[in-house]
Every structure is written in structure tokens, then in C-alpha cells.
Design a protein around this motif. Structure first.
Motif, PDB file in Angstrom:
ATOM      1  N   LEU A 189      -6.610   3.052  -9.178  1.00  0.00           N
ATOM      2  CA  LEU A 189      -5.491   2.345  -8.332  1.00  0.00           C
ATOM      3  C   LEU A 189      -4.313   3.160  -8.190  1.00  0.00           C
ATOM      4  O   LEU A 189      -3.411   2.956  -7.322  1.00  0.00           O
TER       5      LEU A 189
ATOM      6  N   SER B  65      -6.217   5.662  -4.184  1.00  0.00           N
ATOM      7  CA  SER B  65      -6.194   4.629  -3.143  1.00  0.00           C
ATOM      8  C   SER B  65      -5.186   4.820  -2.215  1.00  0.00           C
ATOM      9  O   SER B  65      -4.976   5.963  -1.925  1.00  0.00           O
ATOM     10  N   GLY B  66      -4.568   3.837  -1.635  1.00  0.00           N
ATOM     11  CA  GLY B  66      -3.303   3.926  -0.671  1.00  0.00           C
ATOM     12  C   GLY B  66      -4.053   4.566   0.539  1.00  0.00           C
ATOM     13  O   GLY B  66      -5.169   4.556   1.149  1.00  0.00           O
TER      14      GLY B  66
ATOM     15  N   ILE C 187      -3.526  -6.164  -5.479  1.00  0.00           N
ATOM     16  CA  ILE C 187      -5.113  -6.141  -5.102  1.00  0.00           C
ATOM     17  C   ILE C 187      -5.713  -7.312  -5.981  1.00  0.00           C
ATOM     18  O   ILE C 187      -4.904  -7.755  -7.220  1.00  0.00           O
TER      19      ILE C 187
ATOM     20  N   THR D  96      -0.932   7.102  -2.764  1.00  0.00           N
ATOM     21  CA  THR D  96      -2.201   6.978  -3.452  1.00  0.00           C
ATOM     22  C   THR D  96      -2.240   5.698  -4.288  1.00  0.00           C
ATOM     23  O   THR D  96      -3.433   5.501  -4.761  1.00  0.00           O
ATOM     24  N   ARG D  97      -1.393   4.866  -4.385  1.00  0.00           N
ATOM     25  CA  ARG D  97      -1.277   3.554  -5.087  1.00  0.00           C
ATOM     26  C   ARG D  97      -2.198   2.683  -4.145  1.00  0.00           C
ATOM     27  O   ARG D  97      -1.663   2.364  -2.912  1.00  0.00           O
ATOM     28  N   SER D  98      -2.550   1.393  -4.785  1.00  0.00           N
ATOM     29  CA  SER D  98      -3.180   0.565  -4.098  1.00  0.00           C
ATOM     30  C   SER D  98      -2.483  -0.441  -3.647  1.00  0.00           C
ATOM     31  O   SER D  98      -2.634  -1.190  -2.345  1.00  0.00           O
TER      32      SER D  98
ATOM     33  N   MET E  14       0.950  -1.064   0.167  1.00  0.00           N
ATOM     34  CA  MET E  14       0.067  -0.114   0.095  1.00  0.00           C
ATOM     35  C   MET E  14       0.950   1.269  -0.092  1.00  0.00           C
ATOM     36  O   MET E  14       1.960   1.336   0.635  1.00  0.00           O
TER      37      MET E  14
ATOM     38  N   ASP F  23      -2.645  11.998   1.474  1.00  0.00           N
ATOM     39  CA  ASP F  23      -1.594  10.754   1.197  1.00  0.00           C
ATOM     40  C   ASP F  23      -0.493  10.846   1.746  1.00  0.00           C
ATOM     41  O   ASP F  23       0.589   9.954   1.734  1.00  0.00           O
TER      42      ASP F  23
ATOM     43  N   GLY G  76      -6.737   7.015  -0.248  1.00  0.00           N
ATOM     44  CA  GLY G  76      -8.176   6.472  -0.277  1.00  0.00           C
ATOM     45  C   GLY G  76      -8.904   6.094   1.084  1.00  0.00           C
ATOM     46  O   GLY G  76     -10.021   6.077   1.357  1.00  0.00           O
ATOM     47  N   VAL G  77      -7.967   5.095   1.700  1.00  0.00           N
ATOM     48  CA  VAL G  77      -8.542   4.485   3.068  1.00  0.00           C
ATOM     49  C   VAL G  77      -8.914   5.508   3.976  1.00  0.00           C
ATOM     50  O   VAL G  77      -9.912   5.340   4.775  1.00  0.00           O
TER      51      VAL G  77
ATOM     52  N   ARG H 134       0.104  -4.406   5.997  1.00  0.00           N
ATOM     53  CA  ARG H 134       0.215  -4.873   4.417  1.00  0.00           C
ATOM     54  C   ARG H 134       2.085  -5.151   4.432  1.00  0.00           C
ATOM     55  O   ARG H 134       2.693  -5.912   3.809  1.00  0.00           O
TER      56      ARG H 134
END
Length: 399
Positions: free
Chosen positions: A273, A277-278, A250, A245-247, A242, A287, A281-282, A310
Motif C-alpha cells: 500500500l 501502489s498508486g 481502499i 506509490t501509495r494506494s 491515489m 511514480d 503500481g497502476v 479519484r
């Protein structure tokens, strides 16, 4: 071009999605002279800004900065022009560039020609958020200063030592034969750390080592004998941990669901993605881990907890690839500056024998493992630009 003079400079450029970092060195000794960068490049509602620090910074700052709406090519032209005008007694011998993707072909630094640039541009779909920005300054300088040597240094090159099994995807063989492999990234950072561990004679460095490059982009590298044997990023820089901003990794079935059931286009999935995300996103907040550590919301806490979880899971995977673990090194923006995140991740690793020294960790000491720890844990700052400068000097001396 075997002789380099102390009256010449070597410039290392590291282009990101919205920045152009640089470091200027004495060409003969590689003594650092200045470092800084142009930030907020093409960031909505923000003007581009130039900053610099070091021995020659005052001269570079004594004049107008780049245009507020400058792009990466323009930022490179402006910086080279500023160095030429404001540091006229230090002509540039060469410029080195960080290039994220070298594919299977480029496993060492290379002098860039128009033909080489074309081959590197063909790799842009594999690193769409990085490669075009990396190549923009090169393209600009090839046009404006074709006589100035430019050397590309690749983030993927360090990982070419990985065994074949670490590079393969479980796909039909034809994919591997046409270059669909796990390449890995952040190689310049890992190379710097490997060389620093060797230089310092760290006791366990030649054994089973995991380096955690934790920044806005994040990955892990497993090393044996200071060579890469496995890493968390794969075909692209989207895989693995993670990130800001990148997932990271997945379920591919989720992506099929988004496109087939929820109507997402490929561009929608890309934006989701890479950009939404990352941690951003969460948390729904930022970020930037520093902002999250200052935020009391449940969502911010959950984002930081997930980042650590992770990372710890992937450390376990790489420890399996190494058949154990002797040394872990934290580096890059988060790894170097967040004792809290280092502690979160380390709290999962007691089963491997890691015990953190809480006071040393809080003080950002180099050694952060307790004397009783079976695994040595270090915090080491990375320096990708120094690796670039060394590669440039070595290549020029061999020309």
C-alpha cells in the motif's frame, strides 16, 4: 529570547523518506537566503547529493558534500556543520522542523525537549514512512547541539479546526476515546495557501474553498473561512487520493482478503500500500507523473486517468461537506507543474460550474478559470518551509 538579529539565521528542515530539504532565512526579517537539500538518502545504488540555490548558496557549495551513504541524522549534522563553517557570520538562532504527526495533543508549534521527542516518537506507527525521518534530525541535533532551540511544526495541526463529525470513524466509541480519529496531513502546505489567499485578498477565499495538494503525496482540504473543515487523509497519510506509490483509500475487505486468503503478512500489506501502489503500481512504469506524461503506453495513460478520476470524486465529496464550492486551488509538485493533470481533473467539475481557461492553464498562470466560470480556479505554489520559519520566529519572540 525576544530579540532576533539580522546577523542570525533561521533554518527550516523538511525531512522526507529519502531527502532532507532545507531553507535558510534571515532571523529578523525572514528574507530567504538559501534553499536546497540532500537527496537520494539511503537510496540503493545512488549516492546522497547536496544542492542549493540562493544568496548564500555559493558559500555552502564551496566544499565537500555529505558522505554518499549518509542517513537522515548524518545529513542534518552535515548541513548544520556546513552552515556553521561556511556561513560563520550567520549563526543559527533556531531550527524548525516539519513533523507529519502531532496526534490530538500537539495542535501548534512546540519547542522540542527530550520528553517531547519521546512523545512524538510514540506517534511513529501512525506515520511510519514519515515520522521517523522527521524526528531523526531533531534527535541528532538534541545530542550534538542541545543548546540550539528546535521547534516542531505539525502537518496535523491545521486540521484541528475540523468539526467532530469530520474526525470520527464509524467504529465503536472506545476507539475515538483513545485517539483513533481522522487527523489529516499536509497542514503546513494548507496553512501557507490559506495565508496567501488572505494576503492577496482573493475574492472567494473566505467562502467554500478546496485546496488540492497534489504531489508524490496527495490530499485535498475543504476550507470555510480559510479554516479546515474536512480533508481526504485520515488516521494515517495513506488514506484518500491515489498518490505516487501509495494506494489512497481502499476497500478494507480487500486487505482482509489479502491476509486471510492470499497469505499476506502485515508487513507485506504495508509494502504493497505504501511502496508499490498508486501511479507506480497502476502504470508499472513510474511514480513520477512527468515520466508518465512522456510515456505512450496504455498502462501509463490509465494510471493518469485513474489519478484524475479519484481526485475528482473526492472533490465532489468535499464539495458536499461544504454545501457547494466557490474556489479551488491547485498546489504542490503536480498541482503547480502539470497543466494536463489540472485539465483532466477540472474536466469532471463542470457540474459544479468550473470552466477552465485552457490558455491560462497551459501557461501556468495564477488564475486558470475562464471569465465565465462560476467557480474560481487558481494555481498557487506552496511553501511549507516559509510557514515553519514564521512559526519559529513567533515562538522564539514569545519565549
Amino acid at each position: 529570547m525576544s530579540s532576533l538579529s539580522a546577523t542570525q539565521g533561521l533554518l527550516a528542515l523538511n525531512a522526507g523518506s529519502s531527502s532532507l530539504k532545507f531553507a535558510l532565512y534571515d532571523a529578523a526579517s525572514l528574507a530567504p537566503l538559501c534553499r536546497g537539500g540532500v537527496t537520494a538518502i539511503k537510496v540503493q545504488d545512488q549516492p546522497a547529493r547536496f544542492s542549493a540555490k540562493g544568496e548564500t548558496a555559493a558559500a555552502l557549495l564551496a566544499g565537500e558534500g555529505p558522505a554518499p551513504d549518509v542517513d537522515h541524522e548524518g545529513a542534518a549534522r552535515w548541513l548544520i556543520g556546513a552552515i556553521g563553517e561556511r556561513l560563520a557570520a550567520l549563526p543559527l538562532a533556531a531550527v524548525g522542523h516539519r513533523v507529519v504527526h502531532g496526534g490530538a495533543e500537539f495542535d501548534r508549534p512546540v519547542l522540542v525537549t527530550p520528553e517531547i521527542l519521546q512523545r512524538l516518537a510514540a506517534l511513529a506507527p501512525l506515520a511510519p514512512s514519515h515520522q521517523p525521518h522527521n524526528l531523526a534530525p531533531i534527535r541528532s541535533l538534541l545530542e550534538s547541539l542541545p543548546e540550539l532551540p528546535q521547534i516542531a511544526c505539525f502537518d496535523t495541526a491545521f486540521h484541528r479546526t475540523q468539526p467532530r463529525l469530520a474526525q470520527l470513524f464509524p467504529l465503536p466509541r472506545a476507539f475515538a476515546e483513545r485517539g483513533v480519529l481522522r487527523y489529516g496531513f499536509h497542514g503546513l502546505s494548507y496553512q501557507f495557501i490559506a495565508e496567501e489567499l488572505r494576503r492577496q485578498g482573493v475574492a472567494h477565499a473566505q467562502g467554500r474553498t478546496i485546496v488540492a495538494h497534489l504531489g508524490h503525496g496527495a490530499s485535498l482540504c475543504a476550507m470555510r473561512g480559510l479554516e479546515s473543515v474536512a480533508t481526504t487523509m485520515g488516521f494515517t497519510a495513506l488514506d484518500g487520493l491515489m498518490m505516487g506509490t501509495r494506494s489512497g483509500a481502499i476497500d478494507p475487505g480487500l486487505l482482509l482478503h489479502l491476509m486471510m486468503q492470499e497469505g499476506y503478512s502485515p508487513n507485506d500489506v504495508h509494502a504493497l500500500l505504501y511502496e508499490r501502489s498508486g501511479l507506480l503500481g497502476v502504470s508499472g512504469v513510474s511514480d513520477d507523473l512527468r515520466a508518465l506524461e512522456e510515456n505512450a503506453s496504455t498502462a501509463a495513460e490509465e494510471a493518469m486517468a485513474l489519478f484524475a478520476y479519484r481526485a475528482a470524486r473526492e472533490i465532489g465529496s468535499l464539495a458536499s461537506a461544504l454545501n457547494g464550492l466557490d474556489l479551488i486551488v491547485f498546489t504542490a509538485g503536480v498541482g503547480e507543474n502539470s497543466p494536463a493533470m489540472r485539465a483532466r481533473i477540472s474536466s469532471y467539475l463542470g457540474y459544479l460550474g468550473l470552466a477552465l481557461d485552457e490558455e491560462a492553464n497551459a501557461a501556468n498562470a495564477q488564475r486558470i478559470s475562464a471569465p465565465s466560470s462560476r467557480i474560481e480556479a487558481l494555481m498557487l505554489p506552496t511553501n511549507e518551509e516559509a510557514v515553519i520559519a514564521e512559526a519559529v520566529r513567533a515562538l522564539l519572540r514569545n519565549c
